[in-house]
Design a protein around this motif. Structure first.
Motif, PDB file in Angstrom:
ATOM      1  N   GLN A  80      21.700  25.246 -33.032  1.00 37.57           N
ATOM      2  CA  GLN A  80      20.807  25.103 -34.033  1.00 37.57           C
ATOM      3  C   GLN A  80      19.576  26.679 -34.389  1.00 37.57           C
ATOM      4  O   GLN A  80      19.141  26.374 -35.874  1.00 37.57           O
ATOM      5  CB  GLN A  80      19.500  23.828 -33.090  1.00 37.57           C
ATOM      6  N   VAL A  81      20.188  27.705 -33.934  1.00 29.83           N
ATOM      7  CA  VAL A  81      19.826  28.946 -34.423  1.00 29.83           C
ATOM      8  C   VAL A  81      20.839  29.548 -34.695  1.00 29.83           C
ATOM      9  O   VAL A  81      21.246  30.761 -35.278  1.00 29.83           O
ATOM     10  CB  VAL A  81      18.778  29.545 -33.372  1.00 29.83           C
ATOM     11  N   ILE A 111      20.263  26.318 -44.144  1.00 25.46           N
ATOM     12  CA  ILE A 111      21.337  25.755 -44.577  1.00 25.46           C
ATOM     13  C   ILE A 111      22.682  26.255 -44.311  1.00 25.46           C
ATOM     14  O   ILE A 111      22.477  27.119 -44.811  1.00 25.46           O
ATOM     15  CB  ILE A 111      21.891  24.344 -45.696  1.00 25.46           C
ATOM     16  N   GLY A 112      23.946  25.920 -43.786  1.00 24.78           N
ATOM     17  CA  GLY A 112      24.825  26.698 -44.545  1.00 24.78           C
ATOM     18  C   GLY A 112      25.088  27.429 -43.110  1.00 24.78           C
ATOM     19  O   GLY A 112      24.810  28.214 -41.852  1.00 24.78           O
ATOM     20  N   ILE A 119      16.502  27.913 -37.866  1.00 27.90           N
ATOM     21  CA  ILE A 119      16.701  27.146 -37.194  1.00 27.90           C
ATOM     22  C   ILE A 119      17.669  25.740 -38.611  1.00 27.90           C
ATOM     23  O   ILE A 119      17.098  25.333 -39.679  1.00 27.90           O
ATOM     24  CB  ILE A 119      15.960  25.604 -36.778  1.00 27.90           C
ATOM     25  N   TYR A 120      19.118  26.256 -38.192  1.00 32.04           N
ATOM     26  CA  TYR A 120      20.161  25.274 -39.042  1.00 32.04           C
ATOM     27  C   TYR A 120      19.809  23.586 -39.019  1.00 32.04           C
ATOM     28  O   TYR A 120      19.695  22.704 -37.614  1.00 32.04           O
ATOM     29  CB  TYR A 120      21.227  25.816 -38.036  1.00 32.04           C
ATOM     30  N   VAL A 121      20.265  23.454 -40.056  1.00 32.96           N
ATOM     31  CA  VAL A 121      19.752  21.662 -40.323  1.00 32.96           C
ATOM     32  C   VAL A 121      21.129  20.729 -40.815  1.00 32.96           C
ATOM     33  O   VAL A 121      21.906  21.419 -40.985  1.00 32.96           O
ATOM     34  CB  VAL A 121      18.461  21.641 -41.553  1.00 32.96           C
ATOM     35  N   TYR A 122      21.059  20.014 -40.728  1.00 29.28           N
ATOM     36  CA  TYR A 122      22.568  19.497 -40.356  1.00 29.28           C
ATOM     37  C   TYR A 122      23.067  20.064 -42.453  1.00 29.28           C
ATOM     38  O   TYR A 122      22.910  19.957 -42.854  1.00 29.28           O
ATOM     39  CB  TYR A 122      21.636  17.462 -41.419  1.00 29.28           C
ATOM     40  N   SER A 135      25.128  22.165 -42.114  1.00 28.42           N
ATOM     41  CA  SER A 135      25.760  23.986 -41.496  1.00 28.42           C
ATOM     42  C   SER A 135      26.296  24.384 -40.513  1.00 28.42           C
ATOM     43  O   SER A 135      26.782  22.519 -39.410  1.00 28.42           O
ATOM     44  CB  SER A 135      24.035  24.159 -40.820  1.00 28.42           C
ATOM     45  N   PRO A 136      27.789  24.259 -40.494  1.00 26.48           N
ATOM     46  CA  PRO A 136      28.920  23.951 -39.690  1.00 26.48           C
ATOM     47  C   PRO A 136      29.163  24.497 -39.024  1.00 26.48           C
ATOM     48  O   PRO A 136      29.132  24.041 -37.731  1.00 26.48           O
ATOM     49  CB  PRO A 136      29.764  25.071 -40.881  1.00 26.48           C
ATOM     50  N   VAL A 137      28.496  25.390 -38.362  1.00 29.49           N
ATOM     51  CA  VAL A 137      27.547  25.640 -36.750  1.00 29.49           C
ATOM     52  C   VAL A 137      27.831  24.257 -35.877  1.00 29.49           C
ATOM     53  O   VAL A 137      27.663  24.701 -34.575  1.00 29.49           O
ATOM     54  CB  VAL A 137      27.043  26.992 -36.457  1.00 29.49           C
TER      55      VAL A 137
END
Length: 183
Positions: free
Chosen positions: A50-51, A182-183, A5-8, A10-12
């Motif tokens: 988020q993924v 992240i990222g 899970i991408y966190v705060y 992360s550009p996406v």
């Protein structure tokens, strides 16, 4: 497969997601992965950004809120290419969290009723109205499709108060019981 899970930070998470078509490569497996990832992280919803996929897809299983609203006992849906058509009612606060903001919870104001157009996992189009907690969860996940997080809806004062936590999170300083990126 459980996805990170991408966190705060992360550009996406800040991109506006794109619509998909029924021939989207690997859609069936991707939807299974979304559900599996959401359940593994103890979430009630999860959006594709988020993924790491900037596409207009999110899943919700709100049975955890059935004690507040019995209609949610069987509220499990896939939303593809969703568009909120209408929001109505006086916005009210509700304490929200987000898998992309591990450990952070804040009161967020949202309208109590929405009308939404979306396609299900079979690309059958629906136009439905939701209220209460269901409307809130949908709005939260929908925000991810437009590149927004719940912290974007906070007052200026609240944003200043959580700025340090967000900066730490963007640097990887947080704790989560699920795999993050992240990222």
């Amino acid at each position: 497969m459980i996805l990170p899970i991408y966190v705060y930070g992360s550009p996406v998470l800040k991109k506006v997601a794109e619509d998909i078509t029924p021939d989207y490569e690997g859609l069936t497996d991707f939807l299974k992965d979304l559900w599996e990832t959401m359940y593994h992280a103890d979430g009630v919803g999860l959006a594709a950004p988020q993924v790491g996929k900037s596409v207009r897809v999110f899943v919700i299983d709100a049975k955890g809120f059935a004690d507040e609203d019995e209609r949610l006992a069987d509220f499990k849906k896939t939303f593809i290419n969703a568009r909120i058509l209408e929001r109505s009612g006086e916005p009210y606060p509700f304490n929200e969290g987000c898998l992309s903001l591990p450990g952070l919870r804040e009161d967020v104001y949202r309208e109590p009723k929405i009308k939404i157009k979306y396609q299900d996992e079979n690309f059958v189009e629906h136009v439905e109205e939701f209220d209460g907690v269901a409307a809130r969860i949908i709005q939260h996940e929908y925000d991810h499709l437009d590149g927004n997080l719940f912290v974007d809806r906070l007052s200026s004062l609240k944003k200043r108060l959580v700025r340090g936590k967000l900066a730490a999170m963007a640097k990887g300083k947080f704790s989560a019981d699920y795999r993050c990126k992240i990222g």
